[in-house]
Design a protein around this motif. Structure first.
Motif, PDB file in Angstrom:
ATOM      1  N   VAL A 327       0.860  -1.174   0.000  1.00  0.00           N
ATOM      2  CA  VAL A 327       0.000   0.000   0.000  1.00  0.00           C
ATOM      3  C   VAL A 327       0.901   1.230   0.000  1.00  0.00           C
ATOM      4  N   ALA A 342      -4.281  -0.097   5.115  1.00  0.00           N
ATOM      5  CA  ALA A 342      -3.433  -1.274   5.330  1.00  0.00           C
ATOM      6  C   ALA A 342      -3.983  -2.122   6.476  1.00  0.00           C
ATOM      7  N   GLN A 343      -4.365  -1.429   7.545  1.00  0.00           N
ATOM      8  CA  GLN A 343      -4.889  -2.134   8.707  1.00  0.00           C
ATOM      9  C   GLN A 343      -6.179  -2.870   8.354  1.00  0.00           C
ATOM     10  N   ARG A 346      -5.306  -5.952   6.392  1.00  0.00           N
ATOM     11  CA  ARG A 346      -4.694  -6.984   7.235  1.00  0.00           C
ATOM     12  C   ARG A 346      -5.763  -7.703   8.042  1.00  0.00           C
ATOM     13  N   VAL A 352       0.071  -7.237   4.202  1.00  0.00           N
ATOM     14  CA  VAL A 352       0.226  -5.904   3.618  1.00  0.00           C
ATOM     15  C   VAL A 352       1.528  -5.282   4.083  1.00  0.00           C
ATOM     16  N   GLU A 353       2.254  -4.699   3.145  1.00  0.00           N
ATOM     17  CA  GLU A 353       3.440  -3.920   3.489  1.00  0.00           C
ATOM     18  C   GLU A 353       3.158  -2.455   3.201  1.00  0.00           C
ATOM     19  N   LEU A 354       3.434  -1.645   4.201  1.00  0.00           N
ATOM     20  CA  LEU A 354       3.286  -0.215   4.066  1.00  0.00           C
ATOM     21  C   LEU A 354       4.714   0.308   4.018  1.00  0.00           C
TER      22      LEU A 354
END
Length: 414
Positions: A327, A342-343, A346, A352-354
């Motif tokens: 994201v 993102a949260q 998840r 998810v990688e921020l």
RNA sequence: GCGGGCUUAGCUCAGCUGGUUAGAGCGCACGGUUGUGGUCCGUGAGGUCACGGGUUCAAACCCCGUAGCUCGCCCCA
């Protein structure tokens, strides 16, 4: 070159290795579970006597390989060199003899002070099963079948073969040992130096010698079969019939001997040619005398242990890290929205990688390095229209998806 | 515990019979591209040549010792 080294014979398990280990343990636990083995964990150290009394005073493990120390309370303790003694001790400590038969699975580190080689470490890891309280060969067959199915599930059974032998009951073994000692005594001068030593400590081991002179001597030695009493012969016969009935191929290796004192009857090794000198990948046998020897009620038992490092080296299919969705906020104004999104994803079960900073190009690079499956761009324009720009990082195709539909529509990237 | 081989950048390795500022590929950082990765191009960072001692005018290179890795023995998963 780094000056800080791990202690000799130990090493770090970084993610790639750790995934291999986890795969071995997960598959073994799951498969053993099909046979009714439940996972337990016993302490990593025990009072020294737990190992000293059970492994035999002459075994190499006891004489030169144990990590033993005195703790601050003055107790002599030892880092466990193998798993069976601890499980037997736990059976006695917890009064579990009331609940036989019992089937346990374990996984964890073991410690032996040895010279490291490929597939041999000072801290290594084992999985193992123990089946306690069943005197008959059904137990042997089931334990062997469990091991075979685990190797099969790991995809390494085809590189492995099962070698099987019987050490007989104590009566048969004592009779045979006496004859064997007499035979080798007569050829003492032709025996290798190592085997002369073995003659005192563990004469059966000579059968296993790699020395050529010993081997010709062994070829002329009396065979164990002739000294097995009826009970021992029947027992072994029923084990091999059971394996045949289950379609598990094996080789009868009359020279296969186990190093530890507590083994009786069935002894076996699953071996491979792929690991050099350390070809044994899973090994075990029956230990009917062990629990009694430790001071508990006479309890038959059988089990095996397998080296996780050795199994992991044989895995052909390497477990991959999960592929995340990246994201990416286009500017700092979208950071907060990106974090919330993102949260949300998840919690819907997407990895998810921020990114942690930088412009879009830098974040895209990072996403690529993490092997992300897709990148989800959030900029001013996207937020105004309540959509996200979603780029498939494999194909390079890019589409717009309404924020409210992301959970559903991202499922193609799972 | 015993024997053989090895140790140069984060990784894989070059480095001639000892000779001046120790190299490559990959990887890494930055830039070409202030809303787009992978490919490509450019620039750059990164080395007590495992450690300690010795020989020499001079040592990554020769000698000795130590440690680690590795292969085998013993033994074992």
């Amino acid at each position: 070159m780094a000056s800080l080294q791990p202690a000799r014979g130990t090493h770090d398990l970084l993610p790639d290795d750790f995934r291999r280990h986890s795969r071995v343990i997960d598959i073994a636990r799951e498969t053993a579970g099909l046979y009714g083995f439940a996972q337990i964990a016993t302490p990593i150290f025990e009072f020294t006597e737990v190992f000293q009394r059970t492994l035999g005073d002459t075994s190499d493990i006891v004489t030169k390989e144990m990590y033993t120390f005195i703790d601050k309370g003055g107790e002599q303790v030892t880092l466990r060199p193998e798993g069976t003694a601890g499980v037997a001790r736990a059976l006695i400590s917890n009064g579990l003899s009331q609940h036989l038969p019992l089937k346990y699975f374990y996984a964890g580190p073991m410690f032996r002070y040895e010279r490291p080689q490929k597939g041999r470490l000072r801290q290594f890891h084992q999985i193992g099963v123990e089946l306690l309280g069943v005197p008959g060969p059904q137990a042997d067959i089931e334990v062997l079948a469990t091991g075979q199915q685990i190797l099969e599930a790991l995809g390494i059974w085809r590189h492995t073969r099962l070698e099987l032998n019987t050490l007989g009951d104590p009566e048969s073994r004592d009779a045979y040992r006496a004859v064997l000692v007499e035979y080798f005594q007569d050829h003492l001068d032709t025996l290798s130096k190592d085997s002369q030593e073995r003659l005192h400590r563990n004469p059966l081991r000579i059968l296993d010698s790699k020395d050529e002179g010993d081997r010709t001597l062994v070829a002329g030695a009396p065979a164990f079969g002739a000294y097995l009493n009826q009970h021992s012969q029947d027992f072994f016969g029923r084990v091999t019939e059971g394996l045949t009935a289950l379609g598990i191929p094996y080789t009868h290796n009359p020279r296969l001997v186990r190093g530890l004192d507590y083994y009786t009857h069935t002894a076996f090794e699953f071996v491979t040619e792929a690991l050099g000198a350390q070809g044994t990948v899973m090994a075990g046998g029956r230990y009917d005398g062990l629990v009694g020897m430790m001071g508990g009620p006479e309890t038959p038992g059988i089990g095996w242990a397998a080296g996780i490092e050795r199994l992991a080296m044989l895995l052909t299919e390497v477990p991959q890290a999960p592929r995340p969705i990246a994201v990416i906020p286009v500017g700092s104004a979208e950071e907060a929205a990106a974090m919330r999104l993102a949260q949300r994803l998840r919690k819907a079960g997407y990895p998810v990688e921020l990114g942690y900073g930088g412009n879009v190009g830098k974040r895209m690079k990072r996403a690529n390095k993490l092997n992300a499956r897709a990148a989800l761009l959030l900029g001013e324009a996207e937020l105004a229209r309540e959509i996200a720009t979603v780029r498939d990082l494999d194909s390079g195709e890019q589409v717009e998806i309404p924020l409210s539909q992301l959970e559903d529509r991202l499922s193609i990237f799972r």
